[in-house]
Motif scaffolding. Sequence first.
Motif, PDB file in Angstrom:
ATOM      1  N   UNK A 108       0.800  -1.091  -0.058  1.00 37.95           N
ATOM      2  CA  UNK A 108      -0.039   0.047   0.013  1.00 37.95           C
ATOM      3  C   UNK A 108       0.987   1.341  -0.019  1.00 37.95           C
ATOM      4  N   UNK A 109       1.890   1.375   1.072  1.00 40.68           N
ATOM      5  CA  UNK A 109       2.767   2.534   1.069  1.00 40.68           C
ATOM      6  C   UNK A 109       3.700   2.446  -0.309  1.00 40.68           C
ATOM      7  N   UNK A 110       4.236   1.608  -0.787  1.00 45.40           N
ATOM      8  CA  UNK A 110       4.719   1.623  -2.026  1.00 45.40           C
ATOM      9  C   UNK A 110       3.649   2.301  -3.185  1.00 45.40           C
ATOM     10  N   UNK A 111       2.707   1.883  -3.528  1.00 45.26           N
ATOM     11  CA  UNK A 111       1.830   2.594  -4.358  1.00 45.26           C
ATOM     12  C   UNK A 111       1.471   3.742  -4.052  1.00 45.26           C
ATOM     13  N   UNK A 112       1.446   4.352  -2.735  1.00 45.25           N
ATOM     14  CA  UNK A 112       1.375   5.669  -2.603  1.00 45.25           C
ATOM     15  C   UNK A 112       2.676   6.603  -3.010  1.00 45.25           C
ATOM     16  N   UNK A 113       3.908   6.075  -2.689  1.00 41.94           N
ATOM     17  CA  UNK A 113       5.009   6.564  -3.172  1.00 41.94           C
ATOM     18  C   UNK A 113       5.160   6.564  -4.664  1.00 41.94           C
ATOM     19  N   UNK A 114       4.374   5.636  -5.485  1.00 41.35           N
ATOM     20  CA  UNK A 114       4.774   5.643  -6.767  1.00 41.35           C
ATOM     21  C   UNK A 114       3.706   6.826  -7.320  1.00 41.35           C
ATOM     22  N   UNK A 115       2.522   7.039  -6.677  1.00 46.23           N
ATOM     23  CA  UNK A 115       1.747   8.031  -7.236  1.00 46.23           C
ATOM     24  C   UNK A 115       2.236   9.509  -6.684  1.00 46.23           C
ATOM     25  N   UNK A 116       2.816   9.616  -5.859  1.00 48.10           N
ATOM     26  CA  UNK A 116       3.654  10.951  -5.133  1.00 48.10           C
ATOM     27  C   UNK A 116       4.769  11.264  -6.142  1.00 48.10           C
ATOM     28  N   UNK A 173       1.016  13.270   9.456  1.00 47.36           N
ATOM     29  CA  UNK A 173      -0.185  14.108   8.633  1.00 47.36           C
ATOM     30  C   UNK A 173      -1.006  14.902   9.709  1.00 47.36           C
ATOM     31  N   UNK A 174      -0.941  14.405  11.010  1.00 52.83           N
ATOM     32  CA  UNK A 174      -1.514  15.267  11.885  1.00 52.83           C
ATOM     33  C   UNK A 174      -0.886  16.458  11.934  1.00 52.83           C
ATOM     34  N   UNK A 175       0.482  16.623  11.932  1.00 54.88           N
ATOM     35  CA  UNK A 175       0.960  17.780  12.056  1.00 54.88           C
ATOM     36  C   UNK A 175       1.147  18.741  10.623  1.00 54.88           C
ATOM     37  N   UNK A 176       0.865  17.848   9.316  1.00 55.56           N
ATOM     38  CA  UNK A 176       0.628  18.669   8.130  1.00 55.56           C
ATOM     39  C   UNK A 176      -0.954  19.314   8.322  1.00 55.56           C
ATOM     40  N   UNK A 177      -1.768  18.690   8.965  1.00 55.67           N
ATOM     41  CA  UNK A 177      -3.219  19.359   9.022  1.00 55.67           C
ATOM     42  C   UNK A 177      -3.132  20.593   9.868  1.00 55.67           C
ATOM     43  N   UNK A 178      -2.438  20.535  10.764  1.00 58.09           N
ATOM     44  CA  UNK A 178      -2.432  21.682  11.862  1.00 58.09           C
ATOM     45  C   UNK A 178      -1.531  22.847  11.354  1.00 58.09           C
ATOM     46  N   UNK A 179      -0.823  22.561  10.295  1.00 55.85           N
ATOM     47  CA  UNK A 179       0.164  23.928   9.423  1.00 55.85           C
ATOM     48  C   UNK A 179      -0.613  24.640   8.680  1.00 55.85           C
ATOM     49  N   UNK A 180       0.084  24.860   7.503  1.00 56.42           N
ATOM     50  CA  UNK A 180      -0.378  25.639   6.464  1.00 56.42           C
ATOM     51  C   UNK A 180      -1.429  24.881   5.518  1.00 56.42           C
ATOM     52  N   UNK A 181      -1.449  23.628   5.478  1.00 55.43           N
ATOM     53  CA  UNK A 181      -2.169  22.631   4.977  1.00 55.43           C
ATOM     54  C   UNK A 181      -2.859  23.415   3.597  1.00 55.43           C
ATOM     55  N   UNK A 182      -1.737  23.711   2.338  1.00 54.14           N
ATOM     56  CA  UNK A 182      -2.300  24.096   0.963  1.00 54.14           C
ATOM     57  C   UNK A 182      -2.855  22.910   0.083  1.00 54.14           C
ATOM     58  N   UNK A 183      -3.058  23.334  -0.911  1.00 52.79           N
ATOM     59  CA  UNK A 183      -3.801  22.533  -1.937  1.00 52.79           C
ATOM     60  C   UNK A 183      -3.178  21.210  -2.216  1.00 52.79           C
ATOM     61  N   UNK A 184      -1.996  21.151  -2.406  1.00 50.28           N
ATOM     62  CA  UNK A 184      -1.050  20.244  -2.801  1.00 50.28           C
ATOM     63  C   UNK A 184      -0.912  19.176  -1.532  1.00 50.28           C
ATOM     64  N   UNK A 240      -2.306  15.101  -0.829  1.00 46.56           N
ATOM     65  CA  UNK A 240      -1.394  14.203  -0.639  1.00 46.56           C
ATOM     66  C   UNK A 240      -2.025  13.529   0.685  1.00 46.56           C
ATOM     67  N   UNK A 241      -2.592  14.368   1.435  1.00 48.18           N
ATOM     68  CA  UNK A 241      -3.452  13.676   2.608  1.00 48.18           C
ATOM     69  C   UNK A 241      -4.756  12.881   2.424  1.00 48.18           C
ATOM     70  N   UNK A 242      -5.334  13.466   1.515  1.00 47.61           N
ATOM     71  CA  UNK A 242      -6.474  12.806   1.122  1.00 47.61           C
ATOM     72  C   UNK A 242      -6.091  11.314   0.491  1.00 47.61           C
ATOM     73  N   UNK A 243      -5.109  11.204  -0.227  1.00 47.56           N
ATOM     74  CA  UNK A 243      -4.579   9.984  -0.848  1.00 47.56           C
ATOM     75  C   UNK A 243      -4.354   9.014   0.321  1.00 47.56           C
ATOM     76  N   UNK A 244      -3.543   9.561   1.209  1.00 45.18           N
ATOM     77  CA  UNK A 244      -3.122   8.651   2.506  1.00 45.18           C
ATOM     78  C   UNK A 244      -4.523   8.228   3.185  1.00 45.18           C
ATOM     79  N   UNK A 245      -5.170   9.311   3.484  1.00 43.44           N
ATOM     80  CA  UNK A 245      -6.495   9.081   4.374  1.00 43.44           C
ATOM     81  C   UNK A 245      -7.305   7.825   3.596  1.00 43.44           C
ATOM     82  N   UNK A 246      -7.505   7.892   2.088  1.00 47.35           N
ATOM     83  CA  UNK A 246      -8.273   7.101   1.418  1.00 47.35           C
ATOM     84  C   UNK A 246      -7.602   5.334   1.722  1.00 47.35           C
ATOM     85  N   UNK A 247      -6.340   5.279   1.937  1.00 50.15           N
ATOM     86  CA  UNK A 247      -5.904   4.014   2.311  1.00 50.15           C
ATOM     87  C   UNK A 247      -5.703   3.574   3.832  1.00 50.15           C
ATOM     88  N   UNK A 248      -6.195   4.916   4.815  1.00 49.94           N
ATOM     89  CA  UNK A 248      -5.761   4.459   6.325  1.00 49.94           C
ATOM     90  C   UNK A 248      -6.499   3.532   6.891  1.00 49.94           C
TER      91      UNK A 248
END
Length: 910
Positions: free
Chosen positions: A454-462, A556-567, A571-579
Amino acid sequence: MIMSRMSSAFYRQRFRNEVQHIQAEKNNKGTMEAASLFLKFLLERQEEGWFRGFLDALGHAGYSGLYEAIETWDFQKIESLEEYRSLLKRLQPEFKTTVNPKDILPEISQCLISQECEEIIQVCSNKGLMAGAEKMVECLLRSDKENWPKTLKLALEMEESKFSELWIVDKDAKNVEPKVLEDDEMETSDIQIFYKEESECQNLSQSSSPPSAASPTCTPLKPRNYQLELTLPAKEGKNTLICAPTGCGKTLVSLLICEHHLKKFPQERKGKVVFFAIQLPLYEQQKSIFSDYFEKLGYKVAGISGVTAETVSVEQIVENNDIIILTPQILVNSLRNGTLPSLSVFTLMIFDECHNTGKNHPYNMIMFNYIDQKLGGSSDPLPQVIGLTASVGTGDAKNTKEAMEYICKLCASLDTAVIATVKDNLEELEEVAYKPQKFFRKVESRTTDRFKCIISQLMRETESLAKSIFDELGTVTLENVSQIQNRSFGTQKYEQWIVSVQKACMVVQLPDKDEESRICKALYLYTSHLRKYNDALMINEHARMKDALDYLKDFFADVRSAGFDETEQDLTRRFEEKLKELESVSMDLSNENPKLKDLSFILQEEYHLNPESRTILFVKTRALVDALKKWIEENSELSFLNPGILTGRGKTNQNTGMTLPAQKCALDAFRTDGDKKILIATSVADEGIDIAECNLVILYEYVGNVIRMIQTRGRGRAKGSKCFLLTSNADVIEKEKINIYKENMMNESILRLQTWNEAVFKEKILQIQMQEKFIRDSQAKVEPVPDKENKKLLCRKCKGFACYTADIRVVEDCHYAVVGDAFRKCYVSKLHPKPKTYGHFEKKAKIFCARENCCHDWGIHVKYKTFEIPVIKIESFVVEDIATGAQKLYAKWRDFPIEKIPFDATEMSK
């Protein structure tokens, strides 16, 4: 009077309204909009003295750079910061994922105002470290302090943050390709903690404060017989390589040699000793040890490292002291620039960890000078040389003959014709440096690994997203941006690939600067996420899936609490879809890591046999240290071990890295607290620590070269100690067996060399030195043919004419001055903010392009002896061929094949 009071009341009310308006603007729209509104109100003021009041307020608030710029109406310093602001904007995604703002805030607070420091701390507390890092970037981008880029660099280096590799203040370093690490190379660290044996200096090993802050009182030295044996050849004045096990007290041996050496000189001719320590913490520690011991005997001790080199005179420190502790590059630089005329100023040189004397290491650079002086027939006396090491190594040798040749080359590099080892007092040495039994255990990996899939697939997408960004550039692709090929997910080589891609992003240039910023920021975001995924795969490989998933969830919790721009949202949405699937997989007991089962079995078995066992568990990375600590604490059968941790200071993310005091505290707790039965450590612990109580060493997927193996195994000091290597890779076991073979081969080679007649050994070394010098001289960089054609120098910023190369003169081989009156009309000068005198030079002013709206920094104005001359830097100019109009850029004068016309005092006087 009434009108005056009414007027004052009116202005006070108006002022209060304006302040509230500005505050509301800040809260609703941000600092920039509030500042614009403030300026609008300011320019509407009618009161006398408002401008001076504004300036004074700037000064009181801490805006010293802006205050100075407006006061002198010179904004060049502030404008020069723009390139660093652009770079920090690019690097913001990586900064917020790797830098802990609370760690570096004390060092950079001088570049911010006090309110900003308080805001950063508050954001860290309320929203987390990532949001705090974003706030710090925002504040730095507004900083008006000229030195903030350099201060940030020093703060990052002090914390050994990986971000410092990207934050390059010296632009010439930007194109350096990173070293490619193979997968079996471990994390290294610049920290060495040296715990002295009780017979040497007891409270050195017991103080938990940094060496620079501690002032221990040394107990009288009580050397053991084997230590006295190791000193014998050196006390006879012979150049000696001392090879003895880790933790046996080689620092005491060097103190004894040093004391004997200094005492043998008559009063009118003093000896002078230099002791080299490769790394800063060890330098600090050795300086403290030498000072404590020798200053009581009436000798003067001082030290210079890269941290202090700019503030002290190397020449005066060497001249005024008997013992000088140096990081070796200081001496390399001093010999190169002529600050020290030769090595003959010393009578004894001691090289700690002398096995590093090879290739382009500073130790070798120093010894090149030594050997050139020796073979050049100089009548000046050369210093005695002592080398200290736990292992000389064998290089690529495949048999004893080749190993002997390798060791001879090391001895030739150090000019040592004697190898001192313990022979007559072996039993006593073995009481101190007991050699543990070694066991190899091949363990199985998971047969299937859905988490990795699963993580390797997320890395390939990124990676695909990053590739699309490179496709927009059109000039370079994701695949050819780095020299690192054949990368695999979940490896250290992949980590190196990420760093190389990020460095390539730094030099991306586009006509549209907004587009350039957008592209670079996106690339940093993608690579930062790839790094986290890569870390998680390495944790999953060697620990629990649960720990790897927790690592990503925290990120990803830290990412959400910071700037959290469109990009980031994408990326967070892709991870949460696999969570949900990841959580299901990580909770499945059938996915338990079989490596951990084997590790648990060894620990339970060993503590059943000996409940008082003390264990050091070595692992590759700091993330794995945290994961295994958590695993032990949550394992009902192992929690009694109460694990401690020991990692390096270098920071790969916000939550790792130990300060030197924290490292010492961790070791003290392990040594003295009976409840702390296991220490989980990275490679920081495999050199320079002596823990007598440790009787079990476990290498968990951890292997290096023969020198590392000897030092790591040397952690097991107690009798009956054992060393286990656990790995799922048969090649790792094979490599460790090769290391054991090489260690035996090394010992056999040393024994054979010690049987040689000393004169024969000296002749062998001389032949190697002559051969190596011949090769070195023949491979010396061929000096380019000087270009005698006259060329133009144009300002690199505005392309205005500056001077001709025919007007350039070389002062003392390395400073380039322009002569003639014509050049004086092309520049303006301003008093130097940090005037300084060095040698025959007095730095008085800075010079800038005189063209309107340019003011590009060209160099400095100096007083050389009795002459006032402008000294320029080539990186500030474009070189134009007069005949063809072709233009070239040079980063350093040495790259520019200009005809070097020496500075001539008579020419100047004419």
